[in-house]
Design an enzyme around this catalytic site. Sequence first.
Site, PDB file in Angstrom:
ATOM      1  N   LYS A 178      -9.362 -14.718   5.259  1.00 19.43           N
ATOM      2  CA  LYS A 178      -9.665 -14.115   6.556  1.00 19.43           C
ATOM      3  C   LYS A 178     -10.005 -15.177   7.598  1.00 19.43           C
ATOM      4  CE  LYS A 178      -8.900  -9.778   5.708  1.00 19.43           C
ATOM      5  NZ  LYS A 178      -7.819  -9.038   6.403  1.00 19.43           N
ATOM      6  N   TYR A 221     -11.292 -13.646  -0.175  1.00 23.63           N
ATOM      7  CA  TYR A 221     -11.312 -12.854   1.060  1.00 23.63           C
ATOM      8  C   TYR A 221     -11.847 -13.693   2.210  1.00 23.63           C
ATOM      9  CZ  TYR A 221     -11.738  -8.559   3.851  1.00 23.63           C
ATOM     10  OH  TYR A 221     -11.599  -7.583   4.812  1.00 23.63           O
TER      11      TYR A 221
END
Length: 278
Positions: free
Chosen positions: A155, A151
Amino acid sequence: MNLTDRVAVITGGAGGIGAALARRFAAEGAAALVLADLDGAAVEAVADAVGPLARGVAVDVTDEEQVRALVADTERRYGRIDVFCANAGVSTGGGVEVDDAGWERSWRVNVLAHVYAARAALPAMLARGSGYLLHTCSAAGVLTAVGDAAYTTTKHAAVGFAEWLSVTYRDQGIRVSALCPQGVDTAMLADGLAAGHLGARVIAASGAVLSPDDVAAAAVAGMAEERFLILPHPDVADYARRRAEDPDGWQSGLRKLVRRLGAADQGAPPPPKPAASP
């Protein structure tokens, strides 16, 4: 950007931030909303609740042909797309041990879906000399999602891609914003807490969990000012400054936070909370 009479596409529209964006865009006077999600039945239900200006369609944002078809169909029905919100996202809750399939899914949903949206939507926007790309990137894209390597990595890539788009196309009339909330009361957070994921527990312990509607309101305010970085949690800007000024101190604070949560799990008195921790 003023959203009155605008045509918008929102991916990840079946719940959470996507559904909240749809509700807020409708309240702002949007002309038409196309909500896309892998869960066709759920996104159709959201569209029905928003009203007759909204329609829900089943789309896999990791399939470029489906994204192209979504854009082409919207342009055919409504004549244009003023705003494309690339909002779908996934987390893993794990570190380097997450298998290749988990990393690949994170990469395709959190990054490549944004690339596919831009490839499909930009040509007509550039021809008109106007358009808005809103990418939901997460505070993890400017900080670190403790406990979730994929993540954090994807991101950061999503923020980087959004920044590249803004630098490259702003002078041609294209506005780009990276929406970077921290803790949001969504199914992703609830699922992470249920699974005991460290990142979700850090967010919950911070006491700074916003509702999706709060995030949508911040997004609309940021778009009205055409800001690149939209931070629904004001503290994130301060954290980002601390991280940039003192990377070692910032990481030390995060490690202390992780140790404090571990001590709490074991019933031991936690160490003092570090001032630099998010």
